[in-house]
Design a protein around this motif. Sequence first.
Motif, mmCIF file in Angstrom:
data_model
loop_
_atom_site.group_PDB
_atom_site.id
_atom_site.type_symbol
_atom_site.label_atom_id
_atom_site.label_comp_id
_atom_site.label_asym_id
_atom_site.label_seq_id
_atom_site.Cartn_x
_atom_site.Cartn_y
_atom_site.Cartn_z
ATOM 1 N N ALA A 23 0.845 -1.202 0.000
ATOM 2 C CA ALA A 23 0.000 0.000 0.000
ATOM 3 C C ALA A 23 0.881 1.253 0.000
ATOM 4 C CB ALA A 23 -0.919 -0.005 1.225
ATOM 5 N N ARG A 24 1.920 1.228 0.818
ATOM 6 C CA ARG A 24 2.798 2.397 0.898
ATOM 7 C C ARG A 24 3.501 2.660 -0.444
ATOM 8 N NH1 ARG A 24 6.985 4.796 5.273
ATOM 9 N NH2 ARG A 24 8.048 6.113 3.777
ATOM 10 N N MET A 25 3.894 1.582 -1.104
ATOM 11 C CA MET A 25 4.548 1.710 -2.415
ATOM 12 C C MET A 25 3.637 2.481 -3.385
ATOM 13 S SD MET A 25 6.319 -1.674 -3.951
ATOM 14 C CE MET A 25 4.826 -2.334 -4.706
ATOM 15 N N HIS A 26 2.347 2.136 -3.357
ATOM 16 C CA HIS A 26 1.411 2.804 -4.269
ATOM 17 C C HIS A 26 1.174 4.258 -3.862
ATOM 18 C CE1 HIS A 26 0.681 -0.709 -6.630
ATOM 19 N NE2 HIS A 26 0.373 -1.418 -5.554
ATOM 20 N N VAL A 27 1.107 4.507 -2.565
ATOM 21 C CA VAL A 27 0.906 5.892 -2.111
ATOM 22 C C VAL A 27 2.145 6.720 -2.449
ATOM 23 C CG1 VAL A 27 0.601 7.367 -0.070
ATOM 24 C CG2 VAL A 27 -0.755 5.271 -0.308
ATOM 25 N N ASP A 28 3.326 6.153 -2.209
ATOM 26 C CA ASP A 28 4.580 6.834 -2.563
ATOM 27 C C ASP A 28 4.582 7.236 -4.033
ATOM 28 O OD1 ASP A 28 6.324 7.243 -0.427
ATOM 29 O OD2 ASP A 28 6.966 5.143 -0.403
ATOM 30 N N ARG A 29 4.194 6.302 -4.873
ATOM 31 C CA ARG A 29 4.208 6.564 -6.317
ATOM 32 C C ARG A 29 3.195 7.648 -6.678
ATOM 33 N NH1 ARG A 29 3.557 1.752 -10.572
ATOM 34 N NH2 ARG A 29 5.637 1.308 -9.814
ATOM 35 N N ALA A 30 2.029 7.576 -6.073
ATOM 36 C CA ALA A 30 0.995 8.587 -6.352
ATOM 37 C C ALA A 30 1.479 9.977 -5.948
ATOM 38 C CB ALA A 30 -0.295 8.227 -5.611
ATOM 39 N N LEU A 31 2.206 10.043 -4.821
ATOM 40 C CA LEU A 31 2.751 11.335 -4.362
ATOM 41 C C LEU A 31 3.807 11.831 -5.350
ATOM 42 C CD1 LEU A 31 3.067 10.476 -0.558
ATOM 43 C CD2 LEU A 31 1.595 12.271 -1.520
ATOM 44 N N ARG A 32 4.675 10.925 -5.767
ATOM 45 C CA ARG A 32 5.729 11.300 -6.736
ATOM 46 C C ARG A 32 5.122 11.773 -8.049
ATOM 47 N NH1 ARG A 32 8.437 6.624 -5.364
ATOM 48 N NH2 ARG A 32 7.952 5.682 -7.364
ATOM 49 N N ASP A 33 4.001 11.152 -8.421
ATOM 50 C CA ASP A 33 3.337 11.525 -9.678
ATOM 51 C C ASP A 33 2.565 12.837 -9.553
ATOM 52 O OD1 ASP A 33 4.352 9.248 -10.779
ATOM 53 O OD2 ASP A 33 2.467 8.105 -10.762
ATOM 54 N N GLY A 34 2.558 13.407 -8.360
ATOM 55 C CA GLY A 34 1.899 14.701 -8.178
ATOM 56 C C GLY A 34 0.387 14.631 -8.133
ATOM 57 N N ARG A 35 -0.162 13.436 -7.868
ATOM 58 C CA ARG A 35 -1.620 13.323 -7.775
ATOM 59 C C ARG A 35 -2.114 14.078 -6.536
ATOM 60 N NH1 ARG A 35 -2.132 6.899 -8.526
ATOM 61 N NH2 ARG A 35 -4.218 7.244 -7.657
ATOM 62 N N LYS A 36 -3.309 14.625 -6.617
ATOM 63 C CA LYS A 36 -3.841 15.485 -5.554
ATOM 64 C C LYS A 36 -5.018 14.834 -4.832
ATOM 65 C CE LYS A 36 -1.123 18.919 -6.699
ATOM 66 N NZ LYS A 36 0.198 18.806 -6.086
ATOM 67 N N ARG A 37 -5.308 15.352 -3.641
ATOM 68 C CA ARG A 37 -6.435 14.888 -2.818
ATOM 69 C C ARG A 37 -6.441 13.358 -2.690
ATOM 70 N NH1 ARG A 37 -9.761 18.152 -0.763
ATOM 71 N NH2 ARG A 37 -11.576 16.830 -0.600
ATOM 72 N N LEU A 38 -5.274 12.845 -2.340
ATOM 73 C CA LEU A 38 -5.129 11.385 -2.230
ATOM 74 C C LEU A 38 -5.826 10.858 -0.980
ATOM 75 C CD1 LEU A 38 -1.379 10.871 -3.204
ATOM 76 C CD2 LEU A 38 -3.410 10.723 -4.665
ATOM 77 N N ALA A 39 -6.368 9.665 -1.127
ATOM 78 C CA ALA A 39 -7.032 9.016 0.006
ATOM 79 C C ALA A 39 -6.816 7.514 -0.046
ATOM 80 C CB ALA A 39 -8.529 9.321 -0.012
ATOM 81 N N VAL A 40 -6.935 6.899 1.135
ATOM 82 C CA VAL A 40 -6.912 5.445 1.281
ATOM 83 C C VAL A 40 -8.226 5.078 1.963
ATOM 84 C CG1 VAL A 40 -5.831 3.546 2.557
ATOM 85 C CG2 VAL A 40 -4.400 5.273 1.426
ATOM 86 N N ILE A 41 -8.883 4.038 1.473
ATOM 87 C CA ILE A 41 -10.120 3.578 2.113
ATOM 88 C C ILE A 41 -9.863 2.208 2.721
ATOM 89 C CG2 ILE A 41 -12.521 2.875 1.751
ATOM 90 C CD1 ILE A 41 -12.775 5.005 -0.375
ATOM 91 N N PHE A 90 -0.472 4.289 8.381
ATOM 92 C CA PHE A 90 -1.425 5.395 8.472
ATOM 93 C C PHE A 90 -0.765 6.676 8.972
ATOM 94 C CE2 PHE A 90 -4.639 1.849 8.714
ATOM 95 C CZ PHE A 90 -5.074 2.036 7.424
ATOM 96 N N THR A 91 0.264 6.525 9.799
ATOM 97 C CA THR A 91 1.001 7.710 10.240
ATOM 98 C C THR A 91 1.747 8.319 9.057
ATOM 99 O OG1 THR A 91 1.248 6.775 12.441
ATOM 100 C CG2 THR A 91 2.756 8.549 11.868
ATOM 101 N N PHE A 92 2.321 7.446 8.242
ATOM 102 C CA PHE A 92 2.970 7.911 7.006
ATOM 103 C C PHE A 92 1.963 8.659 6.126
ATOM 104 C CE2 PHE A 92 3.149 6.769 2.483
ATOM 105 C CZ PHE A 92 4.251 7.525 2.085
ATOM 106 N N CYS A 93 0.769 8.101 5.973
ATOM 107 C CA CYS A 93 -0.265 8.750 5.153
ATOM 108 C C CYS A 93 -0.589 10.128 5.721
ATOM 109 C CB CYS A 93 -1.538 7.901 5.124
ATOM 110 S SG CYS A 93 -1.393 6.408 4.136
ATOM 111 N N ARG A 94 -0.829 10.188 7.021
ATOM 112 C CA ARG A 94 -1.190 11.465 7.658
ATOM 113 C C ARG A 94 -0.094 12.512 7.430
ATOM 114 N NH1 ARG A 94 -1.299 11.069 13.839
ATOM 115 N NH2 ARG A 94 0.924 11.247 13.407
#
Length: 230
Positions: A23-41, A90-94
């Motif tokens: 999950a973190r790998m995907h969030v990391d990539r989304a952040l690097r790609d500059g995607r906005k208003r990211l969320a995890v459900i 989740f702390t990383f996400c926050r």
Amino acid sequence: MALAWKQTAAEYDALYMQGFNVARMHVDRALRDGRKRLAVISDLDDTVLDTRDYWRGIVADGVPLFDDARWDTWVATNRATATPGAIEFFTFCRDAGVEVFYITNRDQGEKTLELALGNMVAAGLPFADAEHLTVLRETSDKEPRQRQLAQSRDVVVYLGDNLNDFSRAYYVTDPASRRARLAVDREAFGRKFILFPNPTDGHWVRAIFGDSEPPPTPENLSKLHQAAGR
Ligand SMILES: [Mg+2]
């Protein structure tokens, strides 16, 4: 064997770590790609809340199957802990500005939300507030709330221990139909859908018994043996 595995196997912990790492790998990539208003459900029980303490009581008292009344009593004790790797992820996400939303279909009556939030706070989970937790007492269909969240956010991954946490198509009463549906979603696993292990409860139980929480009747105990082999 399922409970002994849950209680003792390092593999159980490792599968949670693996899920949160992916999950973190995907969030990391989304952040690097500059995607906005990211969320995890995320689902709650057996995804981010470890319920093994409940099951220890079940075994200690010789209760043969999941017991709803005992579950309701246990929920109020706040003895759920965070699953391995959940707090870190989740702390990383926050800290990265990625919002986490929890959806559960628990039902302990009017106090369900309050009890669930109490469990989350006791376990130390970030985003433990009413804005980020949805309780679905009347249904286990999570799709409408997921769709609603996805309208205003870019959902990177969905976390769950039950395929119904990802798609309502798995809410069927035979194991073969659940397996057949995997052909549709196979590319999503480990990408959009991060699945955690749960060999003791979930809608796979409903597929066997027609009921997610079957009473321990002789007929059901016979069905359990049939499901395991013959
Ligand atoms: Mg769950």
